[in-house]
Motif scaffolding. Structure first.
Motif, PDB file in Angstrom:
ATOM      1  N   UNK A 152       0.762  -1.043  -0.035  1.00 39.00           N
ATOM      2  CA  UNK A 152      -0.031  -0.069  -0.149  1.00 39.00           C
ATOM      3  C   UNK A 152       0.948   1.232   0.068  1.00 39.00           C
ATOM      4  N   UNK A 153       0.770   2.240  -0.914  1.00 33.34           N
ATOM      5  CA  UNK A 153       1.697   3.218  -1.094  1.00 33.34           C
ATOM      6  C   UNK A 153       1.386   4.177  -0.059  1.00 33.34           C
ATOM      7  N   UNK A 154       2.442   4.746   0.541  1.00 31.85           N
ATOM      8  CA  UNK A 154       2.465   5.368   1.826  1.00 31.85           C
ATOM      9  C   UNK A 154       2.498   4.700   2.989  1.00 31.85           C
ATOM     10  N   UNK A 155       2.139   3.529   3.050  1.00 36.71           N
ATOM     11  CA  UNK A 155       2.445   2.590   4.171  1.00 36.71           C
ATOM     12  C   UNK A 155       3.446   1.496   4.074  1.00 36.71           C
ATOM     13  N   UNK A 156       4.670   1.493   4.342  1.00 30.32           N
ATOM     14  CA  UNK A 156       5.953   0.578   3.834  1.00 30.32           C
ATOM     15  C   UNK A 156       5.676  -0.658   4.474  1.00 30.32           C
ATOM     16  N   UNK A 157       4.660  -1.059   5.648  1.00 26.88           N
ATOM     17  CA  UNK A 157       4.538  -2.425   6.075  1.00 26.88           C
ATOM     18  C   UNK A 157       3.133  -2.940   5.602  1.00 26.88           C
ATOM     19  N   UNK A 158       2.273  -2.275   5.119  1.00 24.90           N
ATOM     20  CA  UNK A 158       1.029  -2.431   5.027  1.00 24.90           C
ATOM     21  C   UNK A 158       0.509  -3.267   3.550  1.00 24.90           C
TER      22      UNK A 158
END
Length: 231
Positions: free
Chosen positions: A163-169
């Protein structure tokens, strides 16, 4: 040590089963284009005839080495799981499938203990997520028919889309192998080296946005707890 490249003459005759020697696996992974993809943590690989997992393990080892080289140690847990989530395999024979999965899991656990200086246990989120990803990504099936050899059900995978903007999602996006093969034929962009085929997750392997909008099965979760998604 001498490698056993066949399990029995009967298996060779019935299934054409002959394993690729380790030196040849490494040579194939050193092919220009393939070598660079092995060093890209998120580049996807699909092994359509996984055997006992010799290719899968070799790819994972290279990707995990890239994690250590390319990222800060605080990101190793997440990035190592991203690497694991990018490797897919299909195997026709059940005993080979179990060996392939075990090899991948032991490879990951050994890497984790060596580099993070701690041993994972079965209650740890990373342990559970690694086990989950391996069992979701490496499955039993017949690549030629795109079906399970016993039940006849279609082979299904999940894309673990960051998910863009969420490096671990990640987003869990289910898709059938037949859909992937159809796209490969249409676009004619998949690179094939012997048994091994791969594509970059940002291009060929990505499920189109229109398809994403049409399904209600998309789920998002941190990759270190991806096992909570269950079946």
């Amino acid at each position: 040590m001498k490698e056993n490249l066949i399990k029995s003459k009967q298996r060779v005759q019935k299934h054409g089963e002959v394993f690729t020697p380790a030196w040849m696996v490494q040579k194939m992974l050193d092919t220009p284009g393939v070598k660079e993809a092995c060093e890209n943590v998120s580049a996807t690989f699909l092994e359509p005839s996984a055997g006992d997992g010799n290719f899968l393990q070799a790819i994972l080892e290279r990707k995990l080495e890239a994690v250590v080289r390319q990222f800060d140690k605080r990101n190793w847990k997440t990035k190592s799981l991203v690497a694991l989530s990018s490797i897919y395999g299909i195997e026709f024979l059940e005993d080979n499938l179990e060996v392939a999965r075990s090899r991948m899991f032991l490879c990951y656990l050994d890497w984790y203990e060596k580099n993070l200086r701690t041993r994972l246990n079965s209650k740890n989120n990373v342990y559970r997520s690694a086990h989950y990803l391996i069992h979701k990504n490496i499955v039993r099936g017949n690549t030629l028919t795109q079906q399970h050899p016993v039940t006849g059900e279609p082979i299904w995978f999940n894309e673990w889309q960051m998910v863009k903007g969420h490096p671990s999602l990640v987003r869990k996006i289910p898709f059938a192998l037949s859909e992937l093969l159809g796209k490969e034929v249409e676009d004619d962009r998949t690179v094939v080296e012997g048994q091994l085929s791969f594509s970059d997750i940002d291009d060929e392997f990505r499920i189109e946005d229109e398809a994403v909008e049409k399904t209600d099965k998309i789920e998002e979760i941190t990759i270190q707890k991806v096992y909570l998604l269950g079946d």
